[in-house]
Design a protein around this motif. Structure first.
Motif, mmCIF file in Angstrom:
data_model
loop_
_atom_site.group_PDB
_atom_site.id
_atom_site.type_symbol
_atom_site.label_atom_id
_atom_site.label_comp_id
_atom_site.label_asym_id
_atom_site.label_seq_id
_atom_site.Cartn_x
_atom_site.Cartn_y
_atom_site.Cartn_z
ATOM 1 N N ARG A 37 0.864 -1.183 0.000
ATOM 2 C CA ARG A 37 0.000 0.000 0.000
ATOM 3 C C ARG A 37 0.898 1.230 0.000
ATOM 4 N NH1 ARG A 37 -2.501 2.370 4.906
ATOM 5 N NH2 ARG A 37 -3.789 4.053 4.102
ATOM 6 N N PHE A 38 0.956 1.920 -1.166
ATOM 7 C CA PHE A 38 1.778 3.126 -1.254
ATOM 8 C C PHE A 38 0.980 4.323 -0.749
ATOM 9 C CE2 PHE A 38 3.675 0.397 -4.515
ATOM 10 C CZ PHE A 38 4.985 0.400 -4.058
ATOM 11 N N LEU A 39 1.622 5.141 0.083
ATOM 12 C CA LEU A 39 0.939 6.335 0.584
ATOM 13 C C LEU A 39 1.050 7.447 -0.452
ATOM 14 C CD1 LEU A 39 2.247 6.304 4.268
ATOM 15 C CD2 LEU A 39 -0.031 5.635 3.459
ATOM 16 N N PRO A 40 -0.048 8.159 -0.731
ATOM 17 C CA PRO A 40 0.027 9.262 -1.681
ATOM 18 C C PRO A 40 0.870 10.405 -1.113
ATOM 19 C CG PRO A 40 -2.131 9.190 -0.614
ATOM 20 C CD PRO A 40 -1.383 7.986 -0.147
ATOM 21 N N THR A 41 1.724 10.942 -1.939
ATOM 22 C CA THR A 41 2.597 12.028 -1.457
ATOM 23 C C THR A 41 2.266 13.355 -2.136
ATOM 24 O OG1 THR A 41 4.203 11.368 -3.119
ATOM 25 C CG2 THR A 41 4.551 10.525 -0.890
ATOM 26 N N ASP A 42 1.206 13.372 -2.979
ATOM 27 C CA ASP A 42 0.856 14.602 -3.696
ATOM 28 C C ASP A 42 -0.163 15.459 -2.936
ATOM 29 O OD1 ASP A 42 -1.096 12.747 -3.905
ATOM 30 O OD2 ASP A 42 -1.603 13.197 -6.002
ATOM 31 N N ARG A 43 -0.589 15.008 -1.755
ATOM 32 C CA ARG A 43 -1.543 15.787 -0.957
ATOM 33 C C ARG A 43 -1.351 15.420 0.519
ATOM 34 N NH1 ARG A 43 -3.933 11.738 -3.818
ATOM 35 N NH2 ARG A 43 -5.032 10.144 -2.620
ATOM 36 N N PRO A 44 -1.856 16.271 1.423
ATOM 37 C CA PRO A 44 -1.697 15.977 2.857
ATOM 38 C C PRO A 44 -2.431 14.702 3.229
ATOM 39 C CG PRO A 44 -2.572 18.210 2.500
ATOM 40 C CD PRO A 44 -2.586 17.516 1.179
ATOM 41 N N PRO A 45 -1.964 13.971 4.241
ATOM 42 C CA PRO A 45 -2.646 12.734 4.647
ATOM 43 C C PRO A 45 -4.053 13.022 5.147
ATOM 44 C CG PRO A 45 -0.906 13.309 6.205
ATOM 45 C CD PRO A 45 -0.816 14.273 5.076
ATOM 46 N N THR A 46 -4.973 12.085 4.871
ATOM 47 C CA THR A 46 -6.366 12.272 5.325
ATOM 48 C C THR A 46 -6.534 11.831 6.777
ATOM 49 O OG1 THR A 46 -6.824 10.118 4.393
ATOM 50 C CG2 THR A 46 -7.429 12.048 3.060
ATOM 51 N N GLU A 47 -5.635 10.954 7.253
ATOM 52 C CA GLU A 47 -5.698 10.532 8.653
ATOM 53 C C GLU A 47 -4.335 10.756 9.291
ATOM 54 O OE1 GLU A 47 -5.273 5.838 8.535
ATOM 55 O OE2 GLU A 47 -6.858 6.561 7.176
ATOM 56 N N PRO A 48 -4.300 11.054 10.598
ATOM 57 C CA PRO A 48 -3.007 11.335 11.240
ATOM 58 C C PRO A 48 -2.115 10.099 11.284
ATOM 59 C CG PRO A 48 -4.777 11.243 12.861
ATOM 60 C CD PRO A 48 -5.428 11.142 11.517
ATOM 61 N N SER A 49 -0.814 10.319 11.331
ATOM 62 C CA SER A 49 0.120 9.200 11.460
ATOM 63 C C SER A 49 -0.119 8.510 12.795
ATOM 64 C CB SER A 49 1.567 9.702 11.441
ATOM 65 O OG SER A 49 1.743 10.568 10.381
ATOM 66 N N ARG A 50 0.367 7.252 12.873
ATOM 67 C CA ARG A 50 0.254 6.538 14.146
ATOM 68 C C ARG A 50 1.191 7.194 15.161
ATOM 69 N NH1 ARG A 50 0.807 0.176 14.226
ATOM 70 N NH2 ARG A 50 2.695 0.726 13.155
ATOM 71 N N LEU A 51 0.639 7.573 16.299
ATOM 72 C CA LEU A 51 1.456 8.242 17.299
ATOM 73 C C LEU A 51 2.194 7.216 18.149
ATOM 74 C CD1 LEU A 51 -1.121 10.914 18.533
ATOM 75 C CD2 LEU A 51 0.902 11.305 17.116
ATOM 76 N N VAL A 52 3.391 7.579 18.580
ATOM 77 C CA VAL A 52 4.131 6.699 19.484
ATOM 78 C C VAL A 52 3.305 6.458 20.741
ATOM 79 C CG1 VAL A 52 6.219 6.535 20.898
ATOM 80 C CG2 VAL A 52 6.349 7.434 18.579
ATOM 81 N N ASP A 53 2.540 7.476 21.150
ATOM 82 C CA ASP A 53 1.694 7.345 22.335
ATOM 83 C C ASP A 53 0.777 6.130 22.266
ATOM 84 O OD1 ASP A 53 2.691 9.436 23.677
ATOM 85 O OD2 ASP A 53 0.838 10.582 23.788
ATOM 86 N N ASP A 54 0.378 5.747 21.029
ATOM 87 C CA ASP A 54 -0.518 4.601 20.884
ATOM 88 C C ASP A 54 0.088 3.325 21.453
ATOM 89 O OD1 ASP A 54 -2.205 6.271 19.621
ATOM 90 O OD2 ASP A 54 -1.863 5.494 17.601
ATOM 91 N N PHE A 55 1.421 3.272 21.526
ATOM 92 C CA PHE A 55 2.089 2.059 21.990
ATOM 93 C C PHE A 55 2.395 2.096 23.486
ATOM 94 C CE2 PHE A 55 3.316 2.674 17.539
ATOM 95 C CZ PHE A 55 2.818 1.506 17.007
ATOM 96 N N THR A 56 2.014 3.183 24.132
ATOM 97 C CA THR A 56 2.310 3.307 25.558
ATOM 98 C C THR A 56 1.468 2.311 26.347
ATOM 99 O OG1 THR A 56 2.680 5.647 25.207
ATOM 100 C CG2 THR A 56 2.404 4.941 27.484
#
Ligand SMILES: Cc1ncc(C[n+]2csc(CCOP(=O)(O)OP(=O)(O)O)c2C)c(N)n1
Ligand code: SF4
Ligand SMILES: [Mg+2]
Length: 264
Positions: free
Chosen positions: A7-26
């Motif tokens: 699954r290639f991430l599109p790089t021609d526009r801003p992401p529609t969902e936020p990146s996975r935060l490190v906090d998620d792994f806390t």
């Protein structure tokens, strides 16, 4: 070849969902994701393994932690279990008091090598010899990390510290104390093991040791102890990315990993 589609991430526009935060792994028992320990430090991995094991064993509500004084003590502010702080080296004695006053409590201690093996060595030795039903963890990086990386009683020959920049020299600095090996000889010690957090495999093995140590206390079999070798690139005066291999080549070559004693 695998059939899993890439699954290639599109790089021609801003992401529609936020990146996975490190906090998620806390882990649940750490309230705030942020800490101020150095990049590449092994202590957060060790702390994470300990609190994850407490949660996985279903012991959260009964657990009381007793911390010594070192870099890891920062976690006493954002850990969601009861935590007491002891003067240097005294954590095993304070833990003894808590356990005797409230036997239904699961009591664990966290100390560094300077705290345990230099400043308060007799405390852990006597606690083990008495066979107290507490679980002690040693985060061993071979330096007084928090105060600048000075030599401790566990520093191995050749290890760089602030006052042994050319490596520990036995003629000038003496020889390291192998604390787990000492404790394993004591009748009151039921479980003694030494792990490390410098590779994924070692983290997994160490987690099993932590679980076994907690089981030892739950079963009322006596004193349990897990030494965890941790990276301290800052105190070793090396590049962060070199620290995991440096741990293998220096600390782990002398403080050899494995289960030294098990009551089963
Ligand atoms: C009685 C006393 N002496 C010295 C200090 C200063 N001190 C605070 S943390 C520390 C180093 C602790 O080293 P270690 O136990 O190895 O933990 P690390 O920071 O390496 O995790 C020292 C010497 C102190 N707080 N109290
Ligand atoms: S000085 Fe060492 S033990 Fe302390 S936070 Fe930095 S890397 Fe970790
Ligand atoms: Mg230390």
């Amino acid at each position: 070849m695998t059939d899993v589609p890439v699954r290639f991430l599109p790089t021609d526009r801003p992401p529609t969902e936020p990146s996975r935060l490190v906090d998620d792994f806390t882990p649940d028992l750490i309230d705030v994701g942020a800490h101020h320990l150095c990049p590449g430090c092994g202590e957060p991995i060790a702390m994470r393994s300990i609190v994850e094991a407490v949660a996985e064993a279903g012991l959260v509500q009964q657990t009381v932690g007793v911390f010594g004084i070192g870099c890891y003590t920062a976690f006493s502010n954002n850990l969601d279990v009861e935590v007491l702080q002891a003067l240097h080296g005294r954590a095993p004695s304070l833990a003894t008091g808590v356990k005797r006053a409230k036997p239904e409590t699961i009591v664990l201690t966290v100390q560094g090598d300077g705290d345990m093996v230099n400043e308060g060595l007799q405390e852990v030795l006597h606690t083990a010899a008495r066979g107290e039903s507490v679980t002690c963890f040693l985060l061993n990086n071979g330096v007084f990390g928090e105060t600048g990386g000075h030599i401790t009683a566990t520093t191995v020959l050749g290890q760089r510290t602030k006052n042994t920049l050319e490596g520990r020299d036995p003629h000038r600095d003496g020889y390291p104390i192998l604390i787990s090996n000492l404790l394993a000889q004591l009748e009151g010690a039921a479980y003694v093991a030494r792990g490390a957090v410098n590779t994924a495999g070692n983290v997994a093995r160490t987690k099993r040791m932590i679980h076994r140590a907690l089981e030892t206390q739950v079963a009322g079999r006596g004193f349990s102890f897990v030494e965890i070798l941790t990276m301290c690139p800052t105190g070793w005066f090396i590049e962060t990315q070199e620290a995991p291999d440096y741990l293998d080549d220096h600390l782990a070559a002398v403080h050899v990993g494995g289960v030294l004693k098990d009551w089963a």
